[in-house]
Design an enzyme around this catalytic site. Structure first.
Site, PDB file in Angstrom:
ATOM      1  N   ASP A 142     -36.809  66.878  50.812  1.00 12.96           N
ATOM      2  CA  ASP A 142     -36.967  66.497  49.404  1.00 12.96           C
ATOM      3  C   ASP A 142     -36.720  65.014  49.149  1.00 12.96           C
ATOM      4  O   ASP A 142     -37.000  64.511  48.054  1.00 12.96           O
ATOM      5  CB  ASP A 142     -36.002  67.297  48.514  1.00 12.96           C
ATOM      6  N   LYS A 148     -34.421  67.444  40.269  1.00 18.40           N
ATOM      7  CA  LYS A 148     -35.807  67.916  40.181  1.00 18.40           C
ATOM      8  C   LYS A 148     -35.847  69.424  39.976  1.00 18.40           C
ATOM      9  O   LYS A 148     -34.882  70.145  40.271  1.00 18.40           O
ATOM     10  CB  LYS A 148     -36.633  67.532  41.421  1.00 18.40           C
ATOM     11  N   ILE A 173     -24.009  71.369  42.535  1.00 17.64           N
ATOM     12  CA  ILE A 173     -24.144  71.302  43.989  1.00 17.64           C
ATOM     13  C   ILE A 173     -24.841  72.560  44.499  1.00 17.64           C
ATOM     14  O   ILE A 173     -24.581  73.661  44.020  1.00 17.64           O
ATOM     15  CB  ILE A 173     -22.754  71.160  44.647  1.00 17.64           C
ATOM     16  N   ALA A 174     -25.735  72.393  45.488  1.00 16.85           N
ATOM     17  CA  ALA A 174     -26.456  73.510  46.119  1.00 16.85           C
ATOM     18  C   ALA A 174     -27.088  74.411  45.069  1.00 16.85           C
ATOM     19  O   ALA A 174     -26.884  75.622  45.049  1.00 16.85           O
ATOM     20  CB  ALA A 174     -25.512  74.304  47.024  1.00 16.85           C
ATOM     21  N   ALA A 175     -27.875  73.793  44.194  1.00 18.20           N
ATOM     22  CA  ALA A 175     -28.399  74.504  43.023  1.00 18.20           C
ATOM     23  C   ALA A 175     -29.914  74.610  42.976  1.00 18.20           C
ATOM     24  O   ALA A 175     -30.476  75.104  42.003  1.00 18.20           O
ATOM     25  CB  ALA A 175     -27.899  73.815  41.751  1.00 18.20           C
ATOM     26  N   SER A 224     -30.277  65.458  47.974  1.00 18.85           N
ATOM     27  CA  SER A 224     -31.438  64.660  48.393  1.00 18.85           C
ATOM     28  C   SER A 224     -31.623  63.450  47.485  1.00 18.85           C
ATOM     29  O   SER A 224     -31.960  62.352  47.945  1.00 18.85           O
ATOM     30  CB  SER A 224     -32.705  65.519  48.363  1.00 18.85           C
TER      31      SER A 224
END
Length: 283
Positions: free
Chosen positions: A136, A11, A95-97, A103
């Protein structure tokens, strides 16, 4: 032994406002979330007991810190069904973006277990389980386009804003969301944004006005730490993006386009200094 394969979509945030820190430690937000067709693939397979997590990406945790583990745990707790599961995560979303990859994986796991275990839980029930895992997750279960309030769990579906061209650029650094929240100046005048106008543009399917008025109050904090994000935004605008913004707490920057050739021209320019670039569309 049952098996199911699901798409796990990312998203972007078309708008993000942080209002205040709540008594429970979370922050009250207003945001417009938009699903995109950049996706991971999740395969769930029955095993006798416990949980095994595998992934094609080295950075993906394979233990209880992964949200898919928490999803399985919550589904066991909610239903009383304690069946083992083997989860394979084919990872494409960085990742972790700020793209809700973790989520989304959890959401796919919840939906997959609902099918695999023949639970027949409603989408609303699945979303109630999802919010216990992450703010999320309910949106990732619902998908589409939505106005989110609270910590992100109070969702109002909006008209579909699908098939819009999106270019994503990720600088491959990890920025703790907690750090970004704590660094915000919530009293700053320029933080006071009117999200209702953007909702109106979405409802009218007005891409140019939406793109020109997008905002993310977290952006200033992250850009001050990583000035290259401002350079990425500038490159996107100079190469035909209608608007460019950081998604979530970053560090991914996206641009909205209405011309495919301009998008690919921009992609070529960004490839000179950005490693992770993705072309996708809104769903």
């Amino acid at each position: 032994m049952g098996e199911i394969i699901l798409n796990s979509y990312g998203k972007i945030n078309l708008a993000l406002d942080v209002l205040y820190k709540r008594d429970d430690g979370y922050h009250e937000i207003k945001t417009i979330m938009q699903q995109i067709d950049l996706k991971d693939t999740i395969m769930l397979r029955d095993i006798d007991e416990g949980i095994i997590i595998e992934s094609n990406q080295k950075g993906v945790p394979l233990d209880s810190t992964n949200l898919v583990y928490k999803a399985w745990e919550e589904m066991v707790k909610k239903t009383g069904i304690n069946r083992g599961i083997h989860i394979t995560i084919d990872k494409n979303i960085p990742i972790a973006a700020g793209l809700a990859g973790g989520s989304s994986n959890a959401a796919a796991t919840i939906k997959g277990l609902n099918t695999l275990w023949e639970l027949n839980l409603s989408q609303e029930e699945l979303m109630e389980i999802g919010v216990t895992i992450g703010a999320d997750v309910p949106f990732c279960i619902q998908g589409g386009t939505a106005y989110a309030q609270g910590i992100g769990e109070k969702l109002t579906p909006l008209n579909k804003f699908s098939n819009k061209l999106v270019l994503l650029a990720n600088i491959d650094v990890s920025i703790p969301t907690a750090y970004v929240y704590e660094s915000l100046n919530l009293d700053a005048k320029d933080n006071k944004k009117d999200i209702n106008k953007l909702i109106e543009y979405i409802q009218k399917d007005n891409l140019p006005l939406l793109a020109q008025n997008m905002f993310n109050v977290m952006e200033k904090v992250v850009v001050s730490k990583y000035p290259i994000l401002e350079k990425i935004k500038r490159t996107m605008m100079e190469h035909g993006a209608l608007g460019s913004l950081m998604s979530g707490s970053g560090p991914t920057v996206f641009g909205l386009f209405d011309n495919e050739s301009k998008l690919y021209s921009c992609k070529k320019e960004l490839e000179k200094y950005v490693n992770k670039i993705f072309v996708c569309k809104t769903i």
